[in-house]
Design an enzyme around this catalytic site. Sequence first.
Site, PDB file in Angstrom:
ATOM      1  CG  HIS A  82      -2.100   0.870   1.144  1.00  0.00           C
ATOM      2  ND1 HIS A  82      -3.277   0.374   0.554  1.00  0.00           N
ATOM      3  CD2 HIS A  82      -2.232   2.470   1.358  1.00  0.00           C
ATOM      4  CE1 HIS A  82      -4.138   1.403   0.462  1.00  0.00           C
ATOM      5  NE2 HIS A  82      -3.456   2.615   0.935  1.00  0.00           N
ATOM      6  CG  ASP A 161     -10.553   4.135   5.101  1.00  0.00           C
ATOM      7  OD1 ASP A 161      -9.712   5.268   5.470  1.00  0.00           O
ATOM      8  OD2 ASP A 161     -10.030   3.564   3.956  1.00  0.00           O
ATOM      9  NE  ARG A 168      -8.137  11.397   6.051  1.00  0.00           N
ATOM     10  CZ  ARG A 168      -7.251  10.712   5.546  1.00  0.00           C
ATOM     11  NH1 ARG A 168      -7.754   9.369   5.362  1.00  0.00           N
ATOM     12  NH2 ARG A 168      -6.012  11.039   5.322  1.00  0.00           N
ATOM     13  CB  SER A 183      -6.995   6.096   6.251  1.00  0.00           C
ATOM     14  OG  SER A 183      -7.205   5.861   4.804  1.00  0.00           O
ATOM     15  CE  LYS A 187      -7.394   1.821   2.299  1.00  0.00           C
ATOM     16  NZ  LYS A 187      -7.472   3.047   2.968  1.00  0.00           N
TER      17      LYS A 187
HETATM   18  N1  URA Z   1      -3.951   5.948   1.517  1.00  0.00           N
HETATM   19  C1  URA Z   1      -4.896   5.585   2.167  1.00  0.00           C
HETATM   20  O1  URA Z   1      -5.634   4.542   2.062  1.00  0.00           O
HETATM   21  N2  URA Z   1      -5.470   6.616   3.175  1.00  0.00           N
HETATM   22  C2  URA Z   1      -4.908   7.637   3.391  1.00  0.00           C
HETATM   23  O2  URA Z   1      -5.226   8.442   4.368  1.00  0.00           O
HETATM   24  C3  URA Z   1      -3.761   8.111   2.452  1.00  0.00           C
HETATM   25  C4  URA Z   1      -3.445   7.355   1.521  1.00  0.00           C
END
Ligand code: URA
Length: 433
Positions: A82, A161, A168, A183, A187
């Site tokens: 990620h 999220d 956001r 966030s 997840k």
């Molecule tokens: N990627 C995400 O999933 N969440 C964030 O807050 C920033 C980048």
Amino acid sequence: MRTYEIIQKKRDGKELSEAEIRHVIEGYVKGEIPDYQMSALCMAIYFRGMTLEETAALTFAVRDSGETLDFSEINGLRVDKHSTGGVGDKTSLVVAPIVASLGVKVAKMSGRGLGHTGGTIDKLEAIPGFQTEIPVDEFKKIVNQIGIAIVGQNADLAPADKLLYALRDVTATVDSLPLIVSSIMGKKLAADDDCIVLDVKTGSGSFMKTPEKSRELAAQMVEIGRRAGKRIRALITDMDRPLGFAIGNSLEVKEAIETLKGEGPEDLTELCIALSAHILELAKKGEYSECEAMARAAIENGSAFAKLVEMVKAQGGDEGYILSPERFQTAAYSLDVKAEESGYIVKVDTESYGVASLLLGAGRNTKEDVIDPTAGIVLRKKTGEYVEKGETIATLYSGKKESLTAAAKRILAATKVGKNPPKMQPLVLDIVE
Ligand code: URA
């Protein structure tokens, strides 16, 4: 518990308890706490920050806000990667097929564009027919059959999220360390993966602009992942320049295809190889150097590209576009941005490049905006290169002719030209375990 008092407490810089954090997250998901209160709390968190304990509590509350996946039916080790968000960052489209072609399972949940950054799901949806909303059972079946699937945030999975992400994105509360940690990790932890590699961006195109802040972000995510029993590692990588040449959804898919065919930009290729090697090493496929060689071979022998084709087909996409990328529709309008002086490109404000692509239609200004998959930017010159006055530094693409001039102005203002070549920093700046 009164939400008002929780907002007030955070506004005044006090530490929230786990119960208070859970109250807010649960109430928001149930629709009992309205967007305006949640926005106020996000802004208070933005300014006041959170302790590691608060951030961990927020992360676990996000994880527990919906179902948590059970991937035990997926045979073999499950891995995930990620990114904290960047400009031109299409690494997931390259890394996931590489590692899946080498025998680890990629059951990946990705996000949409956030703020000035792009998102894997928006990119994948540029492929005609590609389905990103797949029921969990089908998702697991595909991963078991072909070793890879990338889906959007399932409505049942970390729903807090999904809601917070969209909120956001339009309330200037993206670049907050605790909100990013909760966030991403909320997840990631809701999905049942064994190994996680985080690509923590640093520099002008990232949410954390300094290496110190990015290291702190990485350390907190790694610590929370460790507490949850994951094999986890973070790479701090350079986002002071866009990654590759393409910014914008179908443009990035095409560049990812080129990269999987061994014809991609050097920076993107090198970062994808490094991320893949770290994932493979965490999955105990060998020493780092062996994993790196395996990742390169997967590109050279075509198995990684074949895996992308398989994934697109399995998720309902038209693989003809992957096999013949010239079939992707091109934007109705384009404009070349010309250098106003000769010299080396010494610095770019990468966030501004991201905002320019958003203006062109590649991202969202409001929750309801629809993305134009053809919109974006192709860089013709990058940081460190010499440019003659009048030479094209970037080509802009959009379905909205009127957006081209405003985006061009941004690009020019964001590109600093100087007499001497700049000192370039390495792409991978640090590793946090
Ligand atoms: N990627 C995400 O999933 N969440 C964030 O807050 C920033 C980048």
